[in-house]
Design an enzyme around this catalytic site. Structure first.
Site, PDB file in Angstrom:
ATOM      1  CG  ASN A 118       0.296   2.281   3.659  1.00  0.00           C
ATOM      2  OD1 ASN A 118      -0.733   2.350   3.002  1.00  0.00           O
ATOM      3  ND2 ASN A 118       1.457   2.777   3.245  1.00  0.00           N
ATOM      4  N   GLY A 119      -0.835  -1.094   6.457  1.00  0.00           N
ATOM      5  CA  GLY A 119      -0.577  -1.982   7.590  1.00  0.00           C
ATOM      6  C   GLY A 119      -1.790  -2.845   7.902  1.00  0.00           C
TER       7      GLY A 119
ATOM      8  CE  LYS B 178      11.896  -3.342  -5.158  1.00  0.00           C
ATOM      9  NZ  LYS B 178      12.673  -4.438  -5.784  1.00  0.00           N
TER      10      LYS B 178
ATOM     11  CD  GLU C 184      10.268 -12.135  -8.073  1.00  0.00           C
ATOM     12  OE1 GLU C 184       9.860 -11.379  -7.210  1.00  0.00           O
ATOM     13  OE2 GLU C 184      11.441 -12.074  -8.523  1.00  0.00           O
TER      14      GLU C 184
ATOM     15  CE  LYS D 212      14.279 -11.603  -9.526  1.00  0.00           C
ATOM     16  NZ  LYS D 212      14.971 -11.567  -8.249  1.00  0.00           N
TER      17      LYS D 212
ATOM     18  CB  CYS E 179      -0.873   0.035   1.233  1.00  0.00           C
ATOM     19  SG  CYS E 179      -1.876  -1.429   1.449  1.00  0.00           S
TER      20      CYS E 179
ATOM     21  NE  ARG F 235       5.240   1.249  -0.969  1.00  0.00           N
ATOM     22  CZ  ARG F 235       6.078   1.248   0.047  1.00  0.00           C
ATOM     23  NH1 ARG F 235       7.255   1.800  -0.092  1.00  0.00           N
ATOM     24  NH2 ARG F 235       5.757   0.708   1.199  1.00  0.00           N
TER      25      ARG F 235
ATOM     26  CD  GLU G  98      17.452 -13.783  -7.069  1.00  0.00           C
ATOM     27  OE1 GLU G  98      16.820 -14.345  -6.173  1.00  0.00           O
ATOM     28  OE2 GLU G  98      17.134 -12.668  -7.518  1.00  0.00           O
TER      29      GLU G  98
ATOM     30  CG  HIS H 114      19.266 -38.153  -5.068  1.00  0.00           C
ATOM     31  ND1 HIS H 114      19.561 -39.437  -4.694  1.00  0.00           N
ATOM     32  CD2 HIS H 114      20.452 -37.506  -5.189  1.00  0.00           C
ATOM     33  CE1 HIS H 114      20.875 -39.565  -4.560  1.00  0.00           C
ATOM     34  NE2 HIS H 114      21.434 -38.402  -4.859  1.00  0.00           N
TER      35      HIS H 114
ATOM     36  CD1 TRP I 116      -0.478  -5.901  -3.353  1.00  0.00           C
ATOM     37  CD2 TRP I 116      -0.348  -6.712  -1.278  1.00  0.00           C
ATOM     38  NE1 TRP I 116       0.021  -7.167  -3.426  1.00  0.00           N
ATOM     39  CE2 TRP I 116       0.111  -7.689  -2.171  1.00  0.00           C
ATOM     40  CE3 TRP I 116      -0.357  -7.000   0.085  1.00  0.00           C
ATOM     41  CZ2 TRP I 116       0.563  -8.940  -1.758  1.00  0.00           C
ATOM     42  CZ3 TRP I 116       0.092  -8.244   0.502  1.00  0.00           C
ATOM     43  CH2 TRP I 116       0.545  -9.196  -0.418  1.00  0.00           C
TER      44      TRP I 116
HETATM   45  O1  M6R Z   1      13.055  -5.805   0.762  1.00  0.00           O
HETATM   46  P1  M6R Z   1      13.515  -7.219   1.000  1.00  0.00           P
HETATM   47  O2  M6R Z   1      14.830  -7.521   0.405  1.00  0.00           O
HETATM   48  O3  M6R Z   1      13.471  -7.597   2.460  1.00  0.00           O
HETATM   49  O4  M6R Z   1      12.435  -8.123   0.260  1.00  0.00           O
HETATM   50  C1  M6R Z   1      12.462  -9.509   0.355  1.00  0.00           C
HETATM   51  C2  M6R Z   1      11.618 -10.153  -0.722  1.00  0.00           C
HETATM   52  O5  M6R Z   1      10.276  -9.752  -0.590  1.00  0.00           O
HETATM   53  C3  M6R Z   1      12.105  -9.804  -2.131  1.00  0.00           C
HETATM   54  O6  M6R Z   1      13.446 -10.158  -2.317  1.00  0.00           O
HETATM   55  C4  M6R Z   1      11.242 -10.544  -3.182  1.00  0.00           C
HETATM   56  O7  M6R Z   1      11.475 -11.913  -3.118  1.00  0.00           O
HETATM   57  C5  M6R Z   1      11.533  -9.975  -4.580  1.00  0.00           C
HETATM   58  N1  M6R Z   1      10.318  -9.836  -5.316  1.00  0.00           N
HETATM   59  C6  M6R Z   1      12.427 -10.841  -5.377  1.00  0.00           C
HETATM   60  O8  M6R Z   1      12.616 -10.389  -6.680  1.00  0.00           O
END
Ligand code: M6R
Length: 616
Positions: free
Chosen positions: A100-101, A611, A496, A493, A2, A27, A489, A512, A75
């Site tokens: 927010n929250g 974000k 996502e 990516k 948010c 965000r 990672e 395995h 959000w």
């Molecule tokens: O702000 P942070 O690094 O703590 O965020 C952690 C994860 O939410 C963040 O890395 C998320 O997995 C990303 N979307 C990855 O691309």
């Protein structure tokens, strides 16, 4: 997640609010809304589910104007993402709140307020705030006093902005667990959950602290702390970020951020390298004394930051000889943990506001002697004013600059650089790392930005390779040793932003189980630097080819892996094995980017993701 924007001015502020929301779009959100007090003293609201562009379209028809207002991107957490649940929420037609929250006692409050005759029209936890505030306003008559009283009854996390038609001279704010910043203007003032939203109107900011309540008028700002005492918060000039809100020549923020990596890695190294050693004081004046006592490291983080921690475990154990555990924060925070003596507690986060990572840090700090305390806490973080940084004993700031794309790229590589600096510093202070090896790695680090530039020059080769994935539904990513988290990672990516199912395995685990999945429809992506595990990795690749699996291998140019039927090699510049995880991350980022572009997804704001994950 948010976003909040607010303004009190002498001029019409609707466009400022909407522009602020656009700047917060990165965000992640699913609906947006605005409330503005018009010049005849009536509060008007516009809300839309979907993008800010839809809210803007509605505004073109409705033409709301006014000098006091609040706006929000939501959000969804409580209640579906729809217009009825979008903020601002009203009590009557003259009081509006954005939030927010999460309010944890919202059910109990809702019950009490319903019993008092309040009618709820949304499923949100936020609506209890606005009715509670109305209740207190009826009791006390003054909006600021009412907010102070209401805040005492709210449990959970909130950043709030409040306006009332009855007291049109002020915009109110309250912070508890969700960041808020006041933007200072000339005869006008602003509020936002992130200063980036206000860079269009000011570069002077005042950051609210936990428990603060602020009364923001056109020409004054008054703040009370958690104990209700008046406080002055320092105003700071902010220079970073202006260029970050602009994609420049790039089609997406993600591509821009991938290409910024040589520069931001350079920045993250600046001032931290001596001739042959890491400058340990880069971690803070007391770091050298503290590091000398460290016998164990516990790393806690989420998502991409967790993967950075996993790479660091290989470095810390191999180079500094320190046992290291790494865990995702959402698990760690609820686990009964046995703390080894003299453990350094390390959190890694781009935003520094991730709810699970923050909670893990707070739990770690709250431990008593009986349970076993941590020696100290260290945050490796990209945002200097974040909660994680403020609440940690030591900090190493990564210098990635604002990261706008939801998929983390430059934050990851700068975190890796920070973690390698930590490894070298611990090894140096504890005398477990040979000075000659440290000096060699310092030289390699100095050359790293150039190497990263060379890897990015393969952009068009990787773009071509991405065509193999456009029609695929599943992929496997393989790596061995410190390249296994790099494969994780890479898989994160790809899923996502392209929505292709991707899983990562240590290559030795293939037989395995996952080998059963391999066929011509399952491309297998592998990272293959030239190290002592290369021969073993080559055997794993044979296992894939023997089952008809298509291989895409990012391989050291001296690895001796050849292009062939079903095997596509992307030749990588040679690099010291310790730094290879940083270099090999880049082509995987490019690969997922180009696959997503081919599949036409929303690269910078992938569906369902935010974000900064500031709620649990
Ligand atoms: O702000 P942070 O690094 O703590 O965020 C952690 C994860 O939410 C963040 O890395 C998320 O997995 C990303 N979307 C990855 O691309």
């Amino acid at each position: 997640m948010c976003g909040i924007v607010g303004a009190v001015a002498e001029r019409n502020i609707t466009a400022i609010l909407l522009e602020g929301l656009k700047r917060l779009e990165y965000r992640g959100y699913d609906s947006a809304g605005v409330a503005v007090l018009d010049n005849s003293g009536e509060l008007h609201r516009l809300r839309r589910s979907g993008k800010v562009a839809e809210l803007e379209q509605a505004q073109q028809q409705e033409q709301l104007t006014g000098r006091l207002g609040i706006a929000h991107t939501r959000w969804a957490t409580h209640g579906a993402p729809c217009e009825r649940n979008a903020h601002p929420h009203f009590s009557g037609d003259d009081l509006a709140v954005v939030h927010n929250g999460i309010i944890e006692n919202h059910e109990a409050l809702r019950k009490q307020l319903k019993a008092l005759g309040y009618v709820f029209v949304s499923d949100t936890d936020t609506e209890v705030i606005v009715h509670l505030l109305r209740h207190k306003l009826d009791e006390f008559g003054d909006l600021t006093v009412a907010l102070k009283a209401a805040a005492k009854e709210l449990h959970g996390a909130y950043g709030l902005a409040v306006v009332s038609a009855k007291q049109p001279d002020r915009l109110l704010a309250a912070r508890s667990g969700s960041p808020l910043v006041i933007g200072l203007g000339m005869g006008e003032n602003f509020l936002a959950s992130d200063q980036l939203a206000l860079r269009q109107v000011t570069d002077r900011f005042m950051y609210l602290e936990e428990g603060d309540i602020a009364e923001i008028r056109r020409d004054s700002v008054q703040i009370w702390d958690a104990n209700g005492q008046p406080v002055a918060r320092e105003s700071v000039q902010y220079h970073e970020g202006a260029e970050a809100a602009d994609k420049g020549e790039y089609r997406h923020f993600m591509l821009k951020e991938i290409h910024e990596q040589p520069k931001v890695v350079q920045r993250t190294l600046e001032g931290r390298l001596g001739d042959h050693q890491v400058l340990v004081q880069a971690f803070g004046p007391e770091a050298a004394e503290l590091f000398a006592k460290v016998r164990n490291v516990q790393i806690v983080a989420c998502g991409t930051s967790y993967h950075a921690g996993m790479v660091a475990r290989y470095w810390l154990e191999e180079l500094a000889g320190i046992p290291c555990q790494v865990e995702v924060a959402s698990e760690f925070r609820y686990r009964k943990v046995v703390v080894q003596p003299d453990t350094l507690f390390v959190t890694i986060s781009q935003s520094g506001e991730t709810a699970d990572s923050l909670a893990a840090l707070r739990n770690a700090k709250a431990r008593t002697d009986k349970e076993g305390r941590y020696l100290a806490s260290l945050a490796i973080c990209n945002v200097g004013i974040s909660s994680l940084v403020r609440e940690s004993d030591l900090t190493l700031l990564t210098q990635a600059g604002p990261e706008i794309g939801v998929a983390s790229t430059k934050a990851f590589t700068t975190q890796l650089v920070g973690l390698l600096l930590l490894t070298l510093a611990l090894g140096q202070v504890r005398g477990t790392l040979a000075p000659a090896l440290e000096a060699e790695l310092i030289d390699e680090l100095r050359r790293l930005p150039t190497r990263l530039g060379e890897a990015l020059a393969m952009d068009t080769t990787v773009e071509k390779i991405s065509e193999h994935f456009a029609e695929k539904h599943h992929t496997l990513f393989l790596g061995r040793g410190a390249q296994y988290p790099v494969a994780m990672e890479g898989a994160l990516k790809l899923k996502e932003i392209s929505y292709i199912h991707a899983e990562a395995y240590p290559a030795g685990e293939l037989k395995h189980g996952p080998l059963a999945l391999v066929d011509a429809d399952m491309p297998v992506v592998t990272v293959a630097p030239n190290n002592e595990l290369l021969e073993k990795l080559k055997s794993n690749l044979q296992e894939v080819r023997a089952r008809g699996g298509e291989l895409i291998v990012f391989a050291d140019r001296e690895a001796g892996i050849e292009n062939g039927e079903g095997t596509f090699i992307v030749s990588m510049p040679h690099i010291h094995d310790v730094l290879a995880p940083i270099l090999y991350t880049l082509p995987l980022q490019l690969l997922s980017y180009y696959v997503a572009v081919l599949r036409g997804t929303d690269v910078d704001q992938p569906r369902n993701l935010a974000k900064s994950v500031t709620v649990e």
